[in-house]
Design a protein around this motif. Structure first.
Motif, PDB file in Angstrom:
ATOM      1  N   ALA D  52       0.742  -0.952   0.019  1.00  0.00           N
ATOM      2  CA  ALA D  52      -0.019  -0.104  -0.164  1.00  0.00           C
ATOM      3  C   ALA D  52       1.268   1.257  -0.377  1.00  0.00           C
ATOM      4  CB  ALA D  52      -0.745   0.221   1.508  1.00  0.00           C
ATOM      5  N   GLU D  53       1.808   1.038   0.711  1.00  0.00           N
ATOM      6  CA  GLU D  53       3.193   2.585   0.964  1.00  0.00           C
ATOM      7  C   GLU D  53       3.275   2.351  -0.809  1.00  0.00           C
ATOM      8  OE1 GLU D  53       6.289   1.525   3.331  1.00  0.00           O
ATOM      9  OE2 GLU D  53       4.551   0.814   4.694  1.00  0.00           O
ATOM     10  N   ALA D  54       3.815   1.829  -1.890  1.00  0.00           N
ATOM     11  CA  ALA D  54       4.045   2.194  -2.703  1.00  0.00           C
ATOM     12  C   ALA D  54       2.629   2.135  -3.611  1.00  0.00           C
ATOM     13  CB  ALA D  54       4.759   0.977  -3.700  1.00  0.00           C
ATOM     14  N   MET D  55       1.709   2.495  -3.662  1.00  0.00           N
ATOM     15  CA  MET D  55       0.356   2.866  -4.434  1.00  0.00           C
ATOM     16  C   MET D  55      -0.115   3.682  -4.008  1.00  0.00           C
ATOM     17  SD  MET D  55       0.134   0.260  -6.297  1.00  0.00           S
ATOM     18  CE  MET D  55       1.066  -1.745  -5.835  1.00  0.00           C
ATOM     19  N   THR D  56      -0.835   4.714  -5.720  1.00  0.00           N
ATOM     20  CA  THR D  56      -1.828   5.962  -4.931  1.00  0.00           C
ATOM     21  C   THR D  56      -3.221   5.475  -3.752  1.00  0.00           C
ATOM     22  OG1 THR D  56      -3.378   5.437  -6.970  1.00  0.00           O
ATOM     23  CG2 THR D  56      -0.644   6.697  -7.197  1.00  0.00           C
TER      24      THR D  56
END
Lengths: 185, 355, 165, 371
Positions: D52-56
């Protein structure tokens, strides 16, 4: 003792109640279908295999950026003035040669996030759900319509055009060699 | 049967072997049919269709499965005790097969006319127990072992109510021979033991409720002896994977399956003989009324198999209705419910039969 | 050599061979399982002798009851999954002498006894006679045995009961 | 005198018919008696929180579907509420109504699986198929609306991906009419079956204080008798407009907090969900479900915790935003994960067969536990 008799009665009675229900179901029609022979009619919004209509694609890369699993890979080459790429069905003028449009359907999570940002509605989910393959590499769907030679040619054309432009621009303003390097970004 | 074949062939050994072939054929055909029936019954009870592709409504499905099983690789786990592992399915199968030796399918088709038929059936099923224990122990798998322990404890316990009911019936009928018990309940369904037997009088009417109880207890305890739901804790697939035959595959596994379905029919046959008139027709014989005597044994065979299959269907029906009991509850049902009821029933039937 | 003879020899062979395995095998669970075949073979011989009730009792009690109990005992009192349960033969010589003497005595009796021989009759069922005898002539012994078994049952139950903690 | 026997360690799972996925239970048993149970998790770990940290922000939504894959609508719901709180945007009425109908339909679908598998673990395979038949009905409603049967990606930040289908209201009403008799049939066939009661009543009793101490929520907590429901305690969306009851375990056939109570709470909750749907379905206001969706989702710096009542309990999302397009941290409070903790407590002194019944009554989903 009372409990004992009650347990006996309950045991037999509830079993009979259950048996009555299952017996009734013995004669109700089946809710399942014989799958490959009979198929369920899918609703029109169904989300299955992705399809790209390349006639409409303008190579804007928005679907690729929306994808949470990065299964869409797009490479484009800018067209040179004078080349006619045609227009999309909703009247947008194409300006990019799509040299690569790959969807790795094995990675796809069918979230439909790529479909909404598309300005020309050329990427969409179809109702095809039977696409099992023996080879994993077969899941890499290549949508680009140009052949390898053609796309190489387009690339050369563009580089040549850039070089000419740079050469033309070099006369009044000779200090931008960096621009020639980022070719097809 | 043997006598008939001996007269026909004139060779003792050949006649004996031929007699043995008959129950084997029956058990195999029944197992094939039984597995198909189980699938269809379960499917339709669950609003499904079941196998539909191989033949009409999938009736060849079990045959296809049998072909598959025969071709399968015979895997034996490295740590298994190979000798016992290989003997166990044979023992289990022969235990259930041997029970068919004394079951009278009709007045002409019965393997052996032993006088102590019912006692023999009770005894020979202990071979199955030994086989199950062997299978569970030799596979060297904890689930198998737990399953075998459960199976053996269960079968041994449930032999007691079975034996008590059989005892009360034997007391009433005065014979252990399955053929004679069948013969006594002749002419119409009113003479079946479940309706108090063929002797007409006050005792007949007094017996009816207790006969129903006896039939119910016998049905429940035989259900447990053949490891069917709700007493299928030895193989409880959600707890023990597959119980004592977890490690088996291919035809060895198939033999356990054949034995299970063979047992299902065998215990149904026992109930049919003891309570539902054996091979007797409920409505008289067509062959007798038109004067074709040779038709009668065939009719008897038909009635016997029809009754047996009805009970098998009830077993399946229960299986697809009920959850399964826990191992201690299973013992509670046996020791605290069935055995006292069976004892009471035994005493009451004894008193009534003295009237 | 007729049908019955062949069957007799088969059963005799099963009995003797499995009995031999019971003694010689080193795995105690195996010997318990071989005992099954011994009992079974003996039951077959009983049948051939016309003692059908005893044959069935043999299977019911020895195979269905005692053998299973034995197996439970053997299997449960040891670590079943890890340690191989072994048994060995000790004191070969004294055992050989003792069994030799016993064998000799049995053979001697067999040879020197004048066996009564009767013309063979078709064996009839024995169940009824056994029942009559048990409840008339031997009723006291029958009752005593019943009490003995009851005592054993109660004793077993009290041993197996869990202490309340 | 008690007989001393050695204990045996039995590995139940990760490949086992009734561990509901890939849970591994290490049972220490004496005969069939459980001495201790150790759940081993992590076989389905997919790094949701790190992903989730790498997703918008919108890209996280398909990932939330896959947490509790039996109740994906609820997962979406919790996440979008959290992000909307962070953004501070107002949601159109129509969207709120549709979201609640979807979430309640999903609750029924999820409870159907829970009940069905609990029954199937105990051996009743036929109710299992009857309940799945009705679940299919709900899934086809979802499929009609958003095109997917399990992993919907339906609730978006500020709106919904699709408006409801023109047939949706009619079909939902048909479903309610069709479904009410099924509950009665289920109760006759399974709930009040003597064998089922024997298998579940007085088994795995979870006292109310233990349940609170372990942080259990959802039907597991309510089965112990505490009427705690996030929909009532901390009303999110528009739940305060609807009239519904919070069923609790009453110990109808055994002790309060046993497996049967947890099971029966689910059955009653399905009826309550039907009530909510009935109240909402006729009052869906007109409007556009896309109108409030922001073009560019870039929340201000800050943290937010939002919780919803998922079928399995309190599902919470804790999001830290550093003002970028990606969340800085997304932490999920997964109800199954917390509920699984009580397993060791519940199983002590029971038999091997009871482990299955207890596990079934906790109704865990490994996708959510391992994340």
């Amino acid at each position: 003792m009372k409990q004992y008799l009650k347990n006996t009665f309950d045991g037999i009675y509830t079993v009979l109640v259950g048996m009555k229900i299952t017996f009734k179901h013995l004669f109700t029609p089946a809710v399942t279908i014989q799958y490959p022979d009979v198929k369920v009619k899918l609703p029109d919004r169904v989300r299955n295999r992705l399809y790209v209509n390349m006639d409409d694609c303008i190579g804007c890369d928005q679907c690729s950026r929306a994808c949470p699993v990065s299964c869409i890979e797009i490479e484009t080459v800018k067209s040179i003035p004078g080349e006619d790429l045609g227009i999309t069905s909703n009247g947008k003028k194409k300006a990019l040669w799509v040299t690569k449009f790959n969807i790795d359907i094995a990675k796809c999570c069918y979230c439909q996030l790529c479909v909404f940002p598309c300005p020309t509605e050329c990427i969409y989910m179809t109702d095809v759900y039977e696409f099992a393959e023996y080879e994993r590499s077969n899941f890499l769907y290549k949508f680009a319509t140009l052949t390898d030679e053609e796309s190489a040619q387009k690339k050369i054309n563009y580089e040549k055009f850039q070089a000419e432009k740079a050469a033309a621009a070099a006369k009044p303003k000779p200090e931008t060699p960096a621009q020639t390097e980022n070719k097809s970004e | 049967m043997y006598q008939f074949l001996y007269d026909l062939i004139g060779n003792e050994i050949l006649a004996g072997l031929l007699v043995a072939v008959v129950p084997l054929t029956i058990i195999l055909v029944f197992a094939l049919f039984g597995i198909w029936l189980e699938r269809k019954v379960s499917a339709h009870m669950q609003d499904r269709l079941g196998p539909m592709r191989t033949g009409w409504h999938g009736w060849l499905q079990t045959v296809a499965d049998l072909m598959k099983m025969l071709q399968k690789e015979d895997i034996i786990a490295t740590d298994a005790d190979k000798t016992l592992y290989n003997i166990a399915p044979v023992l289990v199968f022969s235990g259930s097969f041997a029970a068919y030796a004394v079951i009278p399918f009709s007045s002409k088709l019965l393997g052996s006319e032993v006088e102590i038929g019912i006692f023999y059936v009770l005894a020979i099923s202990s071979l199955v127990v030994a086989g199950i224990l062997m299978a569970g122990w030799s596979a060297n798998n904890k689930y198998s072992l737990l399953g075998a322990m459960r199976a053996v404890a269960q079968i041994i316990s449930y032999e007691i109510p079975t034996a008590l009911i059989v005892l009360s019936m034997v007391m009433l009928m005065g014979t252990l021979s399955l053929d004679k018990i069948s013969q006594m309940q002749t002419s119409s369904f009113w003479n079946w033991n479940i309706f108090g037997g063929a002797v007409f009088g006050l005792s007949k009417f007094l017996l009816i409720p207790f006969m129903f109880i006896a039939a119910l207890i016998l049905f429940i305890s035989t259900l447990a002896e053949v490891n069917r739901v709700p007493f299928d804790i030895p193989e409880a697939e959600s707890e023990l994977v597959a119980g004592y035959f977890t490690e088996y595959c291919g035809m060895k596994w198939g033999m356990f399956m054949l034995a299970e379905y063979g047992n299902m029919f065998a215990v149904s046959a026992i109930i049919v003989i003891l309570f539902f008139g054996g091979y007797q027709s409920p409505i008289g014989y067509f062959g007798n009324s038109i004067g074709v005597q040779w038709l009668v044994p065939f009719e008897q065979g038909f009635w016997f198999i029809a009754k047996g299959l009805t009970l098998v269907f009830v077993q399946m029906w229960l299986r697809w209705t009920l959850p399964r009991l826990r191992v201690d509850q299973l013992m509670t049902v046996c020791w605290k419910y069935l055995i006292p009821y069976a004892f009471l029933n035994l005493i009451i039937i004894g008193i009534i039969s003295l009237l | 050599m007729n049908f019955y003879d062949i069957i007799f020899y088969i059963f005799a062979a099963i009995t003797l061979l499995s009995a031999l395995f019971v003694v010689t095998t080193r795995n105690i669970v195996h010997s318990a399982f071989y005992l099954l075949f011994t009992f079974f073979g003996v039951a077959g011989i009983y049948v051939l002798l016309g003692a059908d009730f005893i044959a069935i009792s043999q299977i019911l009690i020895y195979v269905g009851g005692i053998l299973i109990l034995l197996l439970f005992g053997v299997m449960l009192t040891n670590k079943i999954t890890n340690v191989e349960i072994r048994t060995g033969t000790v004191h070969m010589l004294p055992a050989a002498i003792a069994s030799g003497i016993f064998m000799g005595a049995v053979v001697a009796v067999m040879v020197w006894t004048e066996w009564k021989s009767e013309p063979s009759v078709t064996p009839l069922t024995t169940t009824k006679d056994i029942g009559h005898l048990l409840l008339t002539d031997y009723v006291l012994i029958f009752e005593l045995l019943g009490i003995l078994l009851l005592v054993a049952l109660i004793g077993a139950a009290s041993i197996a009961r869990r202490d309340k903690e | 005198m008690a007989l001393k026997t050695e204990t045996m360690v039995l590995n139940m799972g990760p490949q086992h018919p009734s561990t509901h996925g890939v849970l591994r239970l290490e049972l220490e048993i004496e005969g069939e008696l459980i001495l201790s149970v150790k759940p081993h998790i992590g076989y389905l770990h997919r790094c949701f929180e790190k992903h989730a940290e790498a997703m918008t922000y919108p890209q996280v939504i398909p990932y939330t579907d896959r947490l509790d894959y039996l109740a994906a609508m609820g997962n979406n719901f919790g996440y979008v509420i959290a992000v909307e709180k962070l953004l501070g945007i107002q949601i159109p009425e129509r969207v709120e109504y549709i979201r609640i109908i979807m979430a309640e339909l999903q609750r029924i679908a999820s409870h159907l699986v829970a009940i069905a598998t609990n029954g199937a673990d105990i051996g009743a395979l036929t109710p299992f198929l009857y309940l799945f038949r009705d679940r299919e009905y709900i899934l086809s409603l979802f499929e009609m609306t958003c095109g997917a049967r399990m992993l919907y990606n339906y609730m978006w930040i500020g709106g919904l991906s699709h408006d409801i289908h023109p047939d949706f209201v009619r079909k939902t009403k048909e479903f309610i009419i069709h479904f009410r008799p099924t509950i009665i049939e289920l109760n006759n066939l399974l709930t009040f079956n003597k064998i089922f009661i024997e298998r579940t009543a007085n088994i795995g009793i979870l006292p109310i204080d233990t349940a609170i101490n372990f942080g259990a929520s959802g039907p597991v907590l309510r089965g112990s008798g505490l009427p705690f429901d996030v929909r009532r305690e901390d009303p999110y969306s528009i739940y305060n407009r609807f009239d519904f009851e919070i069923p609790t375990g009453k110990g109808l056939v055994g002790t309060v907090g046993d497996c049967w109570d947890r099971y029966y709470v689910r059955v009653l909750e399905m009826e309550q969900s039907l009530r909510i749907i009935e109240q909402a379905i006729d009052n869906i206001p007109e409007g556009d479900v896309h109108s409030a969706i922001p073009k560019r989702i870039k929340p201000p710096k800050g943290t937010v915790y939002a919780r919803v009542e998922n079928p399995r309990g309190e599902l919470g999302y804790f999001i830290i935003s550093d003002g970028n397009l990606n969340p800085f941290r997304v932490k999920v409070r997964a109800p199954s994960f917390v509920n699984l903790e009580v397993m060791g407590e519940l199983c002590k002194g029971h038999l091997v067969a009871d482990v299955i019944a207890i596990l079934g009554s906790l109704d865990i989903v490994l996708g959510e536990i391992d994340r």
